[in-house]
Design an enzyme around this catalytic site. Structure first.
Site: not given
Ligand SMILES: Cc1ncc(COP(=O)(O)O)c(C=O)c1O
Lengths: 134, 414
Positions: B204, B369, B227, B201
């Site tokens: 970030q 989240c 982001k 993932d």
């Molecule tokens: C570590 C991480 N993974 C996944 C996501 C999900 O990103 P998105 O909401 O753009 O799909 C985020 C968003 O805050 C995140 O910080």
């Protein structure tokens, strides 16, 4: 959002909440959780002849949710269940003297929602839509 | 070249606005970044000058739109050092990219009793798809433990969990709560050694540091455009060509198909096989412009800039009574990104946010989240978080520190 939401009175209720605690032989108790902020609250009601004779609450949360709980519990002592059923967001705005704004609405209404749910549970009624939408 | 946040700010029109009568101090780029004129103008130009659907029109503006969209994929491929644009699938965001792997790859490759390995540091987007998949397939979802004291993944726990031979290991490159940067190269190597497929993932990491998917050697890498200066609604799944080739698409219809008969079809080539229907063309073009912008700064410089501000902020925060900071230690900046989660004793994070807001400062409060991490592992109902990007500088940190002091004053905390 105006900063005066942290008026002296709110901070003071937050630091020294009224009616904080538990009623062990309560007529009804109701727990609520706001998953967005992690605020948590339990309300304990003592009910006699359709009137709230005593109320206490327990919980963790922000100043807005805790201070409103403190003020609201003061306010509802001696009120009838019917009166509580009729309460809404304006009750809270009148109590705290300020519109908390959309971002903090859920914090400000957590105690009222918990209280009203307790009343519905006590009366064996379905929680009405207005309460769910608080 | 080092980064001059003040001149960078000039490229971002949002910094002309005021929030609650104060100039905007934006410390929430972990949630979404701001966007520079270069990106806004690129999107604008598409709509005003060559708006057309892509890949099918034999006329000039359609060819131009197709070329711009494809070119953005080549830029993204280069940006993360993928082999080619065949490996770059455009989706809505990182969440959709993670879901695509769980739904398409997972559906074909996970069976009853199989293990799936994630970590205690994950964002909901890298947890929930796996809970759902595990439920559906009667598979087992395991977690790599977090060493909460060091705010790092427990590599011993990883080793232990790998003995269960998970089919897939999915971990975050950088934590959106702790700021921890995981050694994904090492994790990938260990996981591959036990035969697992690896998904990273990168939500970030892609915006904040040099990412080389070839060097990491992961099989999949997911991230979001919004982001990293690009518009919302455009995200990326990188996948190794060999694995994408074998994968079935999730959505079917136009664009992703090569030929259709009444009862037969053949999939389009990569990467289009995974992009059913008309794409987010303007988003793709915007992402291309964002990658240009970041590349011109240099991702190494971006990272150094954020390190510098983060170190400055950590120093300042350590001097304030009653403030607890989460994440790796200040002496560990190589493994720490520009995200600082903190708590002020006696003040709920929501109240902190609101007082910041009254000073024109945007920070975030909540579980970010990552409920299992915040509420279970760290045992906090919520945390406040400030995060930094290219347009932030030390004076933004100073304003945040002032706001903390103001909050303490309002709540009469010494
Ligand atoms: C570590 C991480 N993974 C996944 C996501 C999900 O990103 P998105 O909401 O753009 O799909 C985020 C968003 O805050 C995140 O910080």
């Amino acid at each position: 959002m105006p900063i005066d939401i942290y008026a002296e009175e709110i901070v003071s209720h937050y630091e020294h909440p009224h009616n904080k605690g538990e009623i062990t032989d309560a007529s009804v108790s109701q727990h609520n959780y706001n998953p967005v902020c992690g605020d948590e609250m339990t309300m304990y009601l003592m009910i006699n002849d359709g009137i709230v004779s005593d109320v206490k609450f327990k919980g963790v949360g922000c100043a807005i949710s805790m201070a409103t709980a403190s003020m609201l519990t003061d306010f509802i002592k001696g009120k009838t269940l019917k009166e509580i059923e009729g309460m809404g967001i304006n009750t809270i705005i009148d109590l705290i003297g300020i519109d908390p704004g959309p971002a903090r609405l859920k914090c400000a209404t957590l105690s009222l929602r918990t209280l009203k749910e307790a009343v519905f549970v006590y009366e064996h009624k379905e929680v009405d839509r207005a309460t769910k939408e608080l | 070249m080092s980064i001059e946040a003040n001149s960078i700010k000039q490229d971002f029109p949002i910094f002309k606005i005021k929030m609650n009568g104060k100039p905007l101090t934006y410390l929430d780029s972990t949630a979404t970044s701001q966007r520079p004129n270069q990106v806004i103008d690129a999107v604008d130009a598409y709509y005003k000058e060559y708006n057309a659907n892509i890949h099918r029109g034999i006329y000039q503006i359609s060819e131009r739109a197709s070329e711009a969209y494809d070119e953005s994929k080549r830029k993204v491929a280069k940006f993360i050092n993928a082999e080619s644009m065949q490996e770059i699938i455009y989706l809505r965001n990182a969440t959709e990219a993670l879901n695509l792997v769980a739904l398409a790859w997972g559906d074909a490759n996970i069976s009853k009793g199989d293990h799936i390995l994630i970590s205690e540091m994950e964002h909901h987007s890298n947890i929930v798809p796996w809970i759902v998949l595990a439920k559906k397939k009667e598979a087992v979802l395991d977690y790599i433990k977090l060493d909460a004291k060091k705010a790092k993944l427990d590599m011993g726990s990883l080793k232990e969990q790998l003995e269960k031979r998970p089919k897939i290991v999915s971990v975050t490159h950088a934590s959106n709560v702790l700021g921890t940067i995981n050694n994904v190269r090492e994790i990938t190597k260990m996981a591959h050694g036990k035969g697992a497929v690896v998904l990273i993932d990168g939500a970030q990491s892609a915006p904040h540091m040099e990412v080389d998917v070839g060097d990491i050697d992961c099989d999949f890498y997911a991230f979001s455009g919004h982001k990293m200066l690009a518009p919302t609604g455009i995200g990326v799944l990188y996948g190794k060509e060999a694995i994408l080739d074998k994968m079935e698409p999730l959505l079917t219809g136009g664009e992703m198909i090569k030929s259709v008969e009444h009862h037969a079809y053949s999939w389009n080539d990569l990467p289009w096989k995974f992009e059913a229907g008309t794409s987010n063309i303007s988003g793709g073009i915007g992402l291309g412009a964002a990658v240009d912008y970041l590349s011109s700064l240099g991702m190494h410089n971006v990272r150094e800039h954020e390190k510098q501000i983060t170190r400055y902020a950590l120093e300042k925060l350590s001097k304030i009574n009653g403030v607890t900071v989460y994440g790796p230690d200040i002496n560990d900046m190589d493994e720490r990104g520009g995200v600082i989660s903190f708590a002020i004793e006696g003040i709920h994070p929501h109240d902190v946010s609101q007082i910041f807001d009254s000073e024109g400062i945007a920070i975030r409060s909540g579980h970010h989240c990552a409920m299992p991490l915040v509420t279970k592992t760290l045992a906090q109902p919520a945390l406040s978080r400030m995060s930094f990007y290219i347009y932030n500088n030390e004076s933004d940190v100073d304003k945040a520190i002032e706001a903390i002091n103001k909050a303490k004053k309002i709540f009469k905390i010494a």
